[in-house]
Write a protein that holds these residues in place. Structure first.
Motif, short mmCIF file in Angstrom:
data_model
loop_
_atom_site.label_atom_id
_atom_site.label_comp_id
_atom_site.label_asym_id
_atom_site.label_seq_id
_atom_site.Cartn_x
_atom_site.Cartn_y
_atom_site.Cartn_z
N LEU A 96 42.85 31.49 66.67
CA LEU A 96 43.90 30.49 66.91
C LEU A 96 44.49 30.70 68.30
CD1 LEU A 96 45.66 30.55 63.44
CD2 LEU A 96 44.20 28.74 64.35
N PRO A 97 44.54 29.65 69.11
CA PRO A 97 45.09 29.82 70.46
C PRO A 97 46.59 30.10 70.44
CG PRO A 97 44.57 27.51 70.03
CD PRO A 97 44.10 28.29 68.85
N PHE B 95 36.48 30.20 57.10
CA PHE B 95 37.55 29.34 57.62
C PHE B 95 36.97 28.24 58.49
CE2 PHE B 95 37.19 32.88 60.66
CZ PHE B 95 37.10 32.24 61.87
N VAL B 96 37.77 27.20 58.65
CA VAL B 96 37.45 26.10 59.56
C VAL B 96 38.71 25.83 60.38
CG1 VAL B 96 36.63 23.72 59.82
CG2 VAL B 96 35.90 25.08 57.84
N ILE B 97 38.56 25.77 61.70
CA ILE B 97 39.68 25.43 62.58
C ILE B 97 39.44 24.04 63.14
CG2 ILE B 97 40.94 26.04 64.69
CD1 ILE B 97 40.28 28.97 64.10
N ALA C 70 44.06 24.45 60.24
CA ALA C 70 42.99 25.33 59.78
C ALA C 70 42.99 25.38 58.25
CB ALA C 70 43.18 26.74 60.34
N VAL C 71 41.82 25.67 57.70
CA VAL C 71 41.73 26.00 56.28
C VAL C 71 41.11 27.39 56.21
CG1 VAL C 71 41.69 23.68 55.30
CG2 VAL C 71 39.56 24.72 56.03
N TYR C 72 41.62 28.19 55.27
CA TYR C 72 41.15 29.55 55.11
C TYR C 72 40.92 29.82 53.63
CZ TYR C 72 40.64 34.56 55.55
OH TYR C 72 40.12 35.84 55.51
N LYS D 188 36.01 25.29 65.24
CA LYS D 188 35.40 26.61 65.00
C LYS D 188 35.13 26.79 63.52
CE LYS D 188 35.15 31.29 66.09
NZ LYS D 188 33.83 31.65 65.68
N LEU D 189 34.00 27.41 63.22
CA LEU D 189 33.63 27.74 61.85
C LEU D 189 33.53 29.26 61.74
CD1 LEU D 189 30.78 25.11 61.46
CD2 LEU D 189 33.07 24.99 60.45
#
Length: 167
Positions: A86-87, A55-57, A94-96, A71-72
């Protein structure tokens, strides 16, 4: 009744979003003018093509007016690891990369774009993320499924599985 508007009037109308919150009216520019850092596209391509990340946030840096990678997630990280990043009170994109096995026992993967906008986040933040989402999403070629969530139940693993078409 037909209403004729000039191009300038039409531009002004399309550049405004009304968000009604109690008795307040907040105006926002629909084309928010957020830049997308090159790293966002690069990390997404690495997730999609090389499967370097699970994932990438992404986060909007309001002062710099740009979307950045926050975040990675390593390929071994789980969906629970992702949601824990995730806060609770702040918006994020995000992508997941969701892997699953179909009922026919075929291994598949779907790339989700998630717009995380918790009810408890600031109205201004929700407004900025909402008005920037479509432009940002266009930069990430290869998104297969979009999901918008305001609380964790709207993006639970069961929701992800059903949207992906898995069992």
């Amino acid at each position: 009744m037909l209403l004729v508007l000039s191009c300038l009037e039409l531009d002004l109308i399309t550049d405004m979003i009304f968000i009604f919150s109690n008795t307040c009216v907040v105006w926002a520019n629909a084309a928010s003018g957020m830049a997308v850092h090159d790293d966002c596209k690069l990390k997404f391509l690495e997730l999609k093509a090389k499967r370097t990340y699970r994932f990438v946030i992404f986060k909007i840096e309001e002062k710099q007016k740009q979307v950045i990678v926050e975040k990675l997630g390593e390929p071994t990280e789980s969906y629970e690891d992702f949601t824990a990043c995730l806060p609770a009170n702040e918006c994020r994109y995000a992508v997941y990369d969701f892997d699953f096995v179909t009922a026919e026992n075929v291994q598949k993967s779907r790339i989700f774009f998630i717009a995380w906008s918790p009810d408890t986040s600031r109205v201004r933040s929700k407004m900025i993320y909402a008005s920037s989402k479509d432009r940002f999403k266009r930069e990430l070629d290869g998104i297969q499924i979009e999901l918008q969530a305001t609380d964790p139940t709207e993006m639970g693993l069961d929701v992800i599985r059903s949207r992906a078409g898995g069992p």
